[in-house]
Design an enzyme around this catalytic site. Structure first.
Site, PDB file in Angstrom:
ATOM      1  N   PRO A  25       0.812  -1.212   0.000  1.00 47.91           N
ATOM      2  CG  PRO A  25      -0.567  -1.478   1.817  1.00 47.91           C
ATOM      3  CD  PRO A  25       0.731  -1.928   1.263  1.00 47.91           C
ATOM      4  CD  GLU A  26       4.027   2.690  -3.721  1.00 49.36           C
ATOM      5  OE1 GLU A  26       4.155   3.832  -4.174  1.00 49.36           O
ATOM      6  OE2 GLU A  26       4.584   1.697  -4.197  1.00 49.36           O
TER       7      GLU A  26
END
Length: 294
Positions: free
Chosen positions: A12-13
DNA sequence: CACTCTACCTGTGCGC
DNA sequence: TGCGCACAGGTAGAGT
């Protein structure tokens, strides 16, 4: 399958975290206003900066009141019933493989479930994380946890962004990944941003022209906004749940969609880095040639 | 200050 | 078939 990265991995960014935020904020009924009836903590080391017992005791009976995001951090504001002005903050970082989602309480806990916040209405907010890298904090003031972060990458002012380059002289890719410089960009989007900007990841920040910095800024805003809109990244169809199609990340040895030459995988600052060496030329004369034109 | 390395952690791919 | 190693990633912290 992608280089040992399995299907459950999400990396997850900023866009993926924003997607989680929206799903929790916009679900029906929304998370906001719901009260935590029981805290089921299955991995003590998930909690940072407080004892698991204290974490459990403080969280039970609190109500979700709002949610925001800074970089890859989710910040839930909580209030205690009967104590309107007493606010606490549950901060969540998904790190590598964390997932945060609502389920019906009766849904069985899975192998990698690390925390389940039971809600009074029969649902549960669940945190799953195979690699145990994710962290949560429960604090009265979020500032100390977030103080090391630079401005959020999405929506940063262009002039502010440009001015930040005067204080740094570093390779551009590690600089983009540095959360104290700008918050929210991870390895996948850093490669995509530099590809769209036509900037080689080994370029030193000091040798970027004003035009380079402008293109970099536009690529950051464009790619992050598109990825948020697409609900996150999609890499060769096996990665994450989103629809944002990557151009270079994880595509070493394959053809560049723009020019047809072969994408190479190199290491920059210990990180796997994907480059089209035709589209992203390393030219120390970049600045000089730009100045001659102006 | 800029960088490099290590630790944390697990599932997976690959070579033997 | 199976063993063991390398690898992927974000961040912190120590070391050069």
């Amino acid at each position: 399958m992608l280089n040992g990265v399995s299907d459950y991995a999400r990396m997850p960014e900023l866009p993926e975290v924003e997607s989680v935020l929206r799903s929790l904020r916009d679900c029906t009924p929304p998370l906001m206003g719901r009260v935590i009836s029981h805290v089921c903590l299955l991995l003590d080391s998930l909690v940072s900066g407080a004892s698991p017992d204290k974490f459990r005791a403080l969280l039970e009976g609190m109500m979700f009141s709002s949610i925001r995001r800074h970089g890859k951090y989710l910040i839930f504001s909580l209030t205690r019933a009967g104590k309107r002005f007493r606010e606490s903050f549950l901060i969540v970082h998904l790190r590598m493989t964390g997932r945060l989602f609502l389920v019906l309480q009766e849904q069985a806990v899975e192998k990698h479930t690390r925390m389940s916040l039971q809600l009074e209405d029969g649902f549960a907010l669940r945190f799953d994380d195979p690699r145990k890298f994710g962290r949560v904090w429960l604090v009265d003031d979020p500032a100390p946890v977030l103080s090391g972060l630079g401005p959020d990458a999405l929506g940063i002012d262009q002039d502010v962004f440009a001015s930040m380059f005067s204080t740094y002289r570093r390779q551009i890719k590690p600089l983009l990944l540095d959360q104290s410089f700008i918050a929210g960009i991870g390895n996948i989007y850093a490669d995509e941003i530099l590809f769209r900007s036509g900037i080689h990841p080994l370029t030193t920040s000091g040798e970027l022209s004003n035009m380079d910095i402008e293109r970099l800024y536009r690529a950051i805003q464009g790619i992050l906004a598109e990825a948020v809109e697409a609900n996150g990244a999609n890499i060769d169809g096996v990665f994450d749940a989103g629809r944002f199609v990557v151009n270079v990340y994880g595509r070493g040895g394959k053809q560049c969609a723009k020019c047809g030459s072969t994408i190479v995988k190199i290491k920059v600052g210990q990180r796997g880095t994907h480059v089209c060496s035709f589209c992203q030329k390393l030219s120390p004369d970049r600045l000089t040639s730009y100045n001659k034109l102006t």
